[in-house]
Design a protein around this motif. Structure first.
Motif, PDB file in Angstrom:
ATOM      1  N   LYS A 172       0.500  -1.300   0.276  1.00 27.50           N
ATOM      2  CA  LYS A 172       0.003   0.187  -0.084  1.00 27.50           C
ATOM      3  C   LYS A 172       0.274   1.594  -0.141  1.00 27.50           C
ATOM      4  CE  LYS A 172      -3.774  -2.222   2.834  1.00 27.50           C
ATOM      5  NZ  LYS A 172      -4.091  -2.326   4.057  1.00 27.50           N
ATOM      6  N   THR A 173       0.175   2.232  -0.903  1.00 29.39           N
ATOM      7  CA  THR A 173       0.509   3.739  -0.674  1.00 29.39           C
ATOM      8  C   THR A 173       0.644   4.094   0.776  1.00 29.39           C
ATOM      9  OG1 THR A 173      -0.434   5.056  -1.836  1.00 29.39           O
ATOM     10  CG2 THR A 173       1.290   3.681  -3.059  1.00 29.39           C
ATOM     11  N   ALA A 174       1.298   4.860   0.950  1.00 29.52           N
ATOM     12  CA  ALA A 174       1.460   5.420   2.246  1.00 29.52           C
ATOM     13  C   ALA A 174       0.336   7.223   1.656  1.00 29.52           C
ATOM     14  CB  ALA A 174       3.147   6.800   2.491  1.00 29.52           C
ATOM     15  N   ASP A 175      -0.105   7.427   0.744  1.00 29.64           N
ATOM     16  CA  ASP A 175      -1.255   8.058   0.374  1.00 29.64           C
ATOM     17  C   ASP A 175      -2.550   7.520   0.258  1.00 29.64           C
ATOM     18  OD1 ASP A 175       0.952   9.983  -0.825  1.00 29.64           O
ATOM     19  OD2 ASP A 175       1.176   8.991  -3.027  1.00 29.64           O
ATOM     20  N   CYS A 176      -2.508   7.034   0.840  1.00 31.84           N
ATOM     21  CA  CYS A 176      -4.051   6.118   0.997  1.00 31.84           C
ATOM     22  C   CYS A 176      -4.062   5.748   2.258  1.00 31.84           C
ATOM     23  CB  CYS A 176      -4.555   5.014   0.705  1.00 31.84           C
ATOM     24  SG  CYS A 176      -5.613   4.045   0.213  1.00 31.84           S
ATOM     25  N   VAL A 177      -5.266   6.501   2.967  1.00 32.05           N
ATOM     26  CA  VAL A 177      -6.341   5.804   4.177  1.00 32.05           C
ATOM     27  C   VAL A 177      -7.102   5.531   4.145  1.00 32.05           C
ATOM     28  CG1 VAL A 177      -5.506   8.429   5.197  1.00 32.05           C
ATOM     29  CG2 VAL A 177      -7.504   7.902   3.936  1.00 32.05           C
ATOM     30  N   GLU A 178      -7.401   4.255   5.079  1.00 28.24           N
ATOM     31  CA  GLU A 178      -8.595   3.429   4.666  1.00 28.24           C
ATOM     32  C   GLU A 178      -9.878   3.125   6.062  1.00 28.24           C
ATOM     33  OE1 GLU A 178      -7.429  -1.106   5.316  1.00 28.24           O
ATOM     34  OE2 GLU A 178      -5.585   0.188   4.359  1.00 28.24           O
ATOM     35  N   ALA A 179     -10.817   3.077   5.673  1.00 36.69           N
ATOM     36  CA  ALA A 179     -12.219   2.960   7.378  1.00 36.69           C
ATOM     37  C   ALA A 179     -13.135   2.192   6.728  1.00 36.69           C
ATOM     38  CB  ALA A 179     -12.661   4.298   7.221  1.00 36.69           C
ATOM     39  N   VAL A 180     -13.488   1.042   7.646  1.00 37.12           N
ATOM     40  CA  VAL A 180     -14.974   0.326   7.642  1.00 37.12           C
ATOM     41  C   VAL A 180     -15.864   0.683   7.216  1.00 37.12           C
ATOM     42  CG1 VAL A 180     -15.721  -1.813   8.235  1.00 37.12           C
ATOM     43  CG2 VAL A 180     -12.849  -1.588   7.417  1.00 37.12           C
ATOM     44  N   VAL A 181     -16.663   0.914   6.710  1.00 36.17           N
ATOM     45  CA  VAL A 181     -18.509   1.009   7.153  1.00 36.17           C
ATOM     46  C   VAL A 181     -18.999  -0.400   6.178  1.00 36.17           C
ATOM     47  CG1 VAL A 181     -19.795   3.259   5.630  1.00 36.17           C
ATOM     48  CG2 VAL A 181     -17.161   3.423   5.728  1.00 36.17           C
ATOM     49  N   ASP A 182     -19.959   0.391   7.267  1.00 35.61           N
ATOM     50  CA  ASP A 182     -20.039  -1.303   6.849  1.00 35.61           C
ATOM     51  C   ASP A 182     -19.625  -1.956   6.505  1.00 35.61           C
ATOM     52  OD1 ASP A 182     -22.556   0.382   7.906  1.00 35.61           O
ATOM     53  OD2 ASP A 182     -22.763   1.212   5.688  1.00 35.61           O
ATOM     54  N   ASP A 183     -19.775  -3.130   5.722  1.00 34.85           N
ATOM     55  CA  ASP A 183     -19.140  -4.459   5.371  1.00 34.85           C
ATOM     56  C   ASP A 183     -18.382  -4.117   3.999  1.00 34.85           C
ATOM     57  OD1 ASP A 183     -20.083  -5.764   6.576  1.00 34.85           O
ATOM     58  OD2 ASP A 183     -22.142  -6.645   5.652  1.00 34.85           O
ATOM     59  N   GLU A 184     -18.074  -2.431   3.558  1.00 33.55           N
ATOM     60  CA  GLU A 184     -17.193  -2.086   2.511  1.00 33.55           C
ATOM     61  C   GLU A 184     -16.049  -1.467   3.249  1.00 33.55           C
ATOM     62  OE1 GLU A 184     -19.130  -0.138  -0.283  1.00 33.55           O
ATOM     63  OE2 GLU A 184     -20.675  -1.605  -1.062  1.00 33.55           O
ATOM     64  N   LEU A 185     -14.430  -1.509   2.435  1.00 37.19           N
ATOM     65  CA  LEU A 185     -13.438  -0.917   3.705  1.00 37.19           C
ATOM     66  C   LEU A 185     -13.595   0.921   1.793  1.00 37.19           C
ATOM     67  CD1 LEU A 185     -10.907  -0.971   4.553  1.00 37.19           C
ATOM     68  CD2 LEU A 185      -9.937  -1.882   2.597  1.00 37.19           C
ATOM     69  N   ALA A 186     -13.234   1.667   2.918  1.00 35.45           N
ATOM     70  CA  ALA A 186     -13.517   3.132   2.014  1.00 35.45           C
ATOM     71  C   ALA A 186     -12.004   3.147   1.743  1.00 35.45           C
ATOM     72  CB  ALA A 186     -14.680   3.931   2.868  1.00 35.45           C
ATOM     73  N   LEU A 187     -11.335   3.601   0.794  1.00 29.91           N
ATOM     74  CA  LEU A 187     -10.503   4.266   0.904  1.00 29.91           C
ATOM     75  C   LEU A 187     -10.193   5.273   0.355  1.00 29.91           C
ATOM     76  CD1 LEU A 187      -8.836   1.419  -1.284  1.00 29.91           C
ATOM     77  CD2 LEU A 187      -8.746   0.854   1.295  1.00 29.91           C
ATOM     78  N   MET A 188      -9.369   6.511   1.170  1.00 24.39           N
ATOM     79  CA  MET A 188      -9.316   7.508   0.247  1.00 24.39           C
ATOM     80  C   MET A 188      -8.214   7.763   0.198  1.00 24.39           C
ATOM     81  SD  MET A 188      -9.986  11.547   2.184  1.00 24.39           S
ATOM     82  CE  MET A 188      -8.409  11.922   2.394  1.00 24.39           C
ATOM     83  N   HIS A 189      -7.574   8.695  -1.406  1.00 26.68           N
ATOM     84  CA  HIS A 189      -6.149   9.172  -1.885  1.00 26.68           C
ATOM     85  C   HIS A 189      -5.814  10.382  -1.448  1.00 26.68           C
ATOM     86  CE1 HIS A 189      -3.002  10.045  -4.505  1.00 26.68           C
ATOM     87  NE2 HIS A 189      -2.845   8.426  -4.594  1.00 26.68           N
ATOM     88  N   THR A 190      -4.530  10.799  -0.929  1.00 21.38           N
ATOM     89  CA  THR A 190      -4.649  12.156   0.572  1.00 21.38           C
ATOM     90  C   THR A 190      -4.816  13.035  -0.642  1.00 21.38           C
ATOM     91  OG1 THR A 190      -2.569  11.204   1.144  1.00 21.38           O
ATOM     92  CG2 THR A 190      -4.523  10.699   2.188  1.00 21.38           C
ATOM     93  N   GLU A 191      -3.696  12.745  -1.493  1.00 23.49           N
ATOM     94  CA  GLU A 191      -2.963  13.389  -2.633  1.00 23.49           C
ATOM     95  C   GLU A 191      -4.339  14.242  -3.445  1.00 23.49           C
ATOM     96  OE1 GLU A 191       0.119  14.410  -2.872  1.00 23.49           O
ATOM     97  OE2 GLU A 191       0.181  14.233  -1.108  1.00 23.49           O
ATOM     98  N   SER A 192      -5.363  12.956  -4.024  1.00 29.28           N
ATOM     99  CA  SER A 192      -6.235  13.529  -5.271  1.00 29.28           C
ATOM    100  C   SER A 192      -7.393  13.977  -4.219  1.00 29.28           C
ATOM    101  CB  SER A 192      -6.422  12.070  -6.115  1.00 29.28           C
ATOM    102  OG  SER A 192      -6.756  11.202  -5.176  1.00 29.28           O
ATOM    103  N   GLY A 193      -8.331  13.382  -3.128  1.00 28.19           N
ATOM    104  CA  GLY A 193      -9.029  13.424  -2.413  1.00 28.19           C
ATOM    105  C   GLY A 193     -10.247  12.767  -3.258  1.00 28.19           C
ATOM    106  N   LYS A 194      -9.660  11.877  -3.593  1.00 34.59           N
ATOM    107  CA  LYS A 194     -10.734  10.347  -4.400  1.00 34.59           C
ATOM    108  C   LYS A 194     -10.585   9.932  -3.571  1.00 34.59           C
ATOM    109  CE  LYS A 194     -10.003  11.465  -9.680  1.00 34.59           C
ATOM    110  NZ  LYS A 194      -9.684  11.611 -10.715  1.00 34.59           N
ATOM    111  N   PHE A 195     -12.282   9.228  -3.393  1.00 34.01           N
ATOM    112  CA  PHE A 195     -12.158   8.305  -2.780  1.00 34.01           C
ATOM    113  C   PHE A 195     -13.011   6.860  -3.474  1.00 34.01           C
ATOM    114  CE2 PHE A 195     -13.314  11.965   0.079  1.00 34.01           C
ATOM    115  CZ  PHE A 195     -12.941  11.037   1.469  1.00 34.01           C
ATOM    116  N   TYR A 196     -12.088   5.636  -2.820  1.00 36.57           N
ATOM    117  CA  TYR A 196     -12.732   4.391  -3.563  1.00 36.57           C
ATOM    118  C   TYR A 196     -13.584   3.262  -2.345  1.00 36.57           C
ATOM    119  CZ  TYR A 196      -9.721   6.302  -6.834  1.00 36.57           C
ATOM    120  OH  TYR A 196      -9.423   7.519  -6.968  1.00 36.57           O
TER     121      TYR A 196
END
Length: 93
Positions: A12-36
């Motif tokens: 994993k890159t250092a530019d990504c933060v993650e959190a579990v929301v319900d049964d899904e894993l939410a990822l945010m790219h900190t540089e772009s601000g985009k969510f996956y």
């Protein structure tokens, strides 16, 4: 883009933060601000990446967990890893 081989170490890159929301894993790219979001097998693959695995080890783990053919596994895991790499959420070494 680097070709992913069975011996490619995925991290994993250092530019990504993650959190579990319900049964899904939410990822945010900190540089772009985009969510996956990742669910089911995608989330499992992300967790395997966090455990420090090579591409071949990830495929083996997915084959043991899910009832799919080796060809489908190879293609689906590779497609996801290429997508994560294109979005700079993972690094290859």
């Amino acid at each position: 883009m680097s070709a992913i081989t069975d011996n490619s170490f995925i991290s994993k890159t250092a530019d990504c933060v993650e959190a579990v929301v319900d049964d899904e894993l939410a990822l945010m790219h900190t540089e772009s601000g985009k969510f996956y979001s990742l669910s089911d097998s995608g989330r499992h693959i992300w967790e395997l990446i966090g455990d420090g695995k090579k591409f071949g080890e990830i495929k083996t783990a997915i084959l043991q967990e899910y009832h799919i053919s080796k060809d489908v596994c190879d293609k689906d895991v590779l497609d996801l890893l290429n997508e994560l790499h294109d979005r700079t959420l993972i690094e290859l070494s």
